[in-house]
Design a protein around this motif. Structure first.
Motif, mmCIF file in Angstrom:
data_model
loop_
_atom_site.group_PDB
_atom_site.id
_atom_site.type_symbol
_atom_site.label_atom_id
_atom_site.label_comp_id
_atom_site.label_asym_id
_atom_site.label_seq_id
_atom_site.Cartn_x
_atom_site.Cartn_y
_atom_site.Cartn_z
ATOM 1 N N UNK A 250 4.853 -4.244 5.663
ATOM 2 C CA UNK A 250 3.765 -3.776 4.808
ATOM 3 C C UNK A 250 2.509 -4.638 4.910
ATOM 4 N N UNK A 251 2.669 -5.888 5.255
ATOM 5 C CA UNK A 251 1.501 -6.755 5.382
ATOM 6 C C UNK A 251 0.861 -6.736 6.750
ATOM 7 N N UNK A 252 1.438 -5.986 7.705
ATOM 8 C CA UNK A 252 0.887 -5.986 9.075
ATOM 9 C C UNK A 252 1.051 -4.620 9.752
ATOM 10 N N UNK A 253 0.222 -3.693 9.387
ATOM 11 C CA UNK A 253 0.093 -2.388 10.042
ATOM 12 C C UNK A 253 1.401 -1.600 10.107
ATOM 13 N N UNK A 254 1.965 -1.221 8.963
ATOM 14 C CA UNK A 254 3.195 -0.420 8.978
ATOM 15 C C UNK A 254 2.917 0.998 9.459
ATOM 16 N N UNK A 255 3.965 1.676 9.911
ATOM 17 C CA UNK A 255 3.815 3.078 10.294
ATOM 18 C C UNK A 255 3.487 3.921 9.067
ATOM 19 N N UNK A 256 4.201 3.691 7.961
ATOM 20 C CA UNK A 256 3.938 4.390 6.703
ATOM 21 C C UNK A 256 3.691 3.360 5.610
ATOM 22 N N UNK A 257 2.438 3.141 5.221
ATOM 23 C CA UNK A 257 2.161 2.228 4.106
ATOM 24 C C UNK A 257 2.817 2.736 2.826
ATOM 25 N N UNK A 258 3.470 1.838 2.087
ATOM 26 C CA UNK A 258 4.186 2.256 0.886
ATOM 27 C C UNK A 258 3.234 2.766 -0.202
ATOM 28 N N UNK A 259 1.974 2.376 -0.112
ATOM 29 C CA UNK A 259 1.012 2.900 -1.076
ATOM 30 C C UNK A 259 0.917 4.418 -1.003
ATOM 31 N N UNK A 260 1.183 4.966 0.173
ATOM 32 C CA UNK A 260 1.119 6.409 0.347
ATOM 33 C C UNK A 260 2.248 7.095 -0.417
ATOM 34 N N UNK A 261 3.466 6.586 -0.291
ATOM 35 C CA UNK A 261 4.597 7.226 -0.948
ATOM 36 C C UNK A 261 4.690 6.861 -2.422
ATOM 37 N N UNK A 262 3.955 5.822 -2.846
ATOM 38 C CA UNK A 262 3.896 5.520 -4.285
ATOM 39 C C UNK A 262 2.946 6.465 -5.012
#
Length: 461
Positions: A250-262
């Protein structure tokens, strides 16, 4: 010429390639089987190879758009889709056609993942509902004319024409995108999460493969020790592993940022959206079965009846988009899902040996209205709080869950129909199986009740 309206036209045109190519091939199965001397298994894989690569790569396609530019990836997808369409049209063996269709699915994934991203980025928030409604209307039109176009091409020019026709259409689409869609730059220094991409691709493959192959294997053994339940269980395990991989990135360019699913609206509607194409797919399976088996209609006649809902949805979709912009999407979506469910349920009394086929029409009409009302709010509300730099991956996730929901609903429909058919009453089996789409739509309406209500927007806000 780079205006939002012209960009929307280009997006609708390019997405029609994906939608048409999904439906036109099914109508030409028999012609392809004869032309290539193919077996039934090979013919089924002409569709399945496309579906698998399409489903597996949608999220990755969306993320590539975020990283390297939406228009750039859209154009690459167009080129891949156009070239592989030509390859499909030139195929000399079933194996070559299956390979070409698998590669075509790659282009389709790159194309489909950019549509919502372009609309989100080029239209201001107060106009997105209308834009999504227009896109939905165009999608409904493509769905309605697909079988007719495919049948006409296959009957007059041969099955190869249904692929070769994509070449000039793809060239026109490329020019339209170049002229109308702005560059929409990516994140620049951000890097692609290769490990996350591979793990997610494996998870989606393990979940989608048994859904497209399960009915043919009676939901039991796929090959050797591998079973449908085992494959699905493995897919869920790998999906869990993907979540762990993403948590660490999450701190380095994830495929799916968790902010999206939150994002509550996005997360809920990513589940709800699967009910809409799933219900459509169930009806498209059951109504032709009833009309051709019980009523002894021709495929062409059954196809004309099935054109009623999508054609009505074309008329309704744009108007529902305006309603979303005026009053907000939550209420519009719930009403649309309930109308859709009522329309599907309303077809059940007509599905008997002695009833008139005309009794199907009221239910099909209400279903079409519900389809038209559902699409714009489902997309507009899901994307309303998504940052523009994540629009591509959001589009990919949304389209992936939509496709998986459709496949799951289709699989459940086929399984329940087989159970009903074993009891010996064909019409009763069709009527019982209608429970699947009705329950899916009602579940979608129930989940939609948990959406955060956005304030109504006006053109001047």
């Amino acid at each position: 010429m780079s205006t939002p309206g012209f960009a929307l036209l280009a997006i609708c045109f390019t997405q029609a390639l994906v939608l048409l190519d999904t439906t036109v091939v099914n109508i030409a199965f028999h012609t392809i089987e004869q032309g290539l001397d193919a077996s039934l298994d090979q013919i089924l894989w002409v569709t399945n190879s496309y579906l698998l690569t399409y489903a597996v790569l949608l999220v990755l396609g969306g993320r590539l758009g975020d990283l390297f530019g939406t228009r750039r990836v859209l154009l690459i997808g167009l080129v891949v889709f156009t070239v592989t369409s030509a390859a499909c049209g030139l195929a000399q063996t079933p194996g070559q056609l299956i390979l070409g269709r698998g590669l075509q699915g790659i282009g389709a994934a790159l194309l489909a993942a950019q549509a919502m991203a372009v609309i989100t980025r080029v239209f201001p928030a107060e106009q997105r509902g209308r834009a999504m409604g227009t896109w939905g209307a165009f999608a409904g039109l493509a769905t309605a004319v697909g079988p007719t176009v495919g049948g006409l091409l296959a009957d007059t020019l041969g099955w190869r024409a249904i692929f070769v026709i994509n070449v000039p259409v793809g060239v026109v689409g490329f020019v339209l995108v170049m002229l109308s869609v702005p560059p929409l730059r990516g994140e620049g220094r951000a890097r692609l999460d290769l490990l996350g991409s591979v793990v997610l691709a494996v998870a989606i493959f393990l979940l989608v493969y048994p859904l497209v192959e399960g009915e043919r294997h009676h939901w039991g053994t796929l090959w050797g020790p591998v079973t449908v339940p085992g494959c699905l269980a493995a897919g869920l395990v790998v999906l869990g592993a993907f979540v762990l991989v993403q948590r660490r990135r999450q701190g380095r360019d994830p495929l799916i940022p968790f902010g999206l699913v939150r994002n509550r609206n996005f997360a809920l509607l990513s589940l709800v959206i699967g009910a809409i194409p799933g219900a459509v797919a169930a009806v498209l399976l059951l109504v032709p079965l009833y009309l051709q088996t019980v009523r002894h209609w021709s495929p062409f006649g059954a196809g004309l009846v099935l054109a009623v809902p999508p054609l009505i949805s074309v008329v309704v979709a744009r108007r529902s988009g305006r309603l979303v912009d005026a009053v907000g999407g939550k209420t519009v979506l719930i009403v649309g899902l309930l109308l859709f469910a009522a329309g599907v349920a309303g077809q059940v009394p007509a599905l008997s040996e002695h009833s008139s086929w005309l009794l199907l029409l009221p239910g099909l009409v209400v279903m079409g209205v519900g389809m038209g009302v559902c699409f714009a709010p489902s997309v507009a509300v899901a994307m309303q709080d998504v940052p523009s730099e994540l629009a591509g991956v959001a589009s990919g996730v949304f389209n992936t869950t939509r496709l998986c929901g459709s496949l799951l609903c289709t699989a459940l429909t086929g399984a329940l129909f087989q159970v009903g058919l074993a009891r010996g009453d064909f019409s009763a089996a069709v009527r019982t199986t209608y429970l699947i789409p009705v329950l899916a739509l009602l579940a979608g309406a129930l989940l939609s009740g948990g959406l955060r209500r956005a304030p109504a927007k006006t053109a001047g806000s």
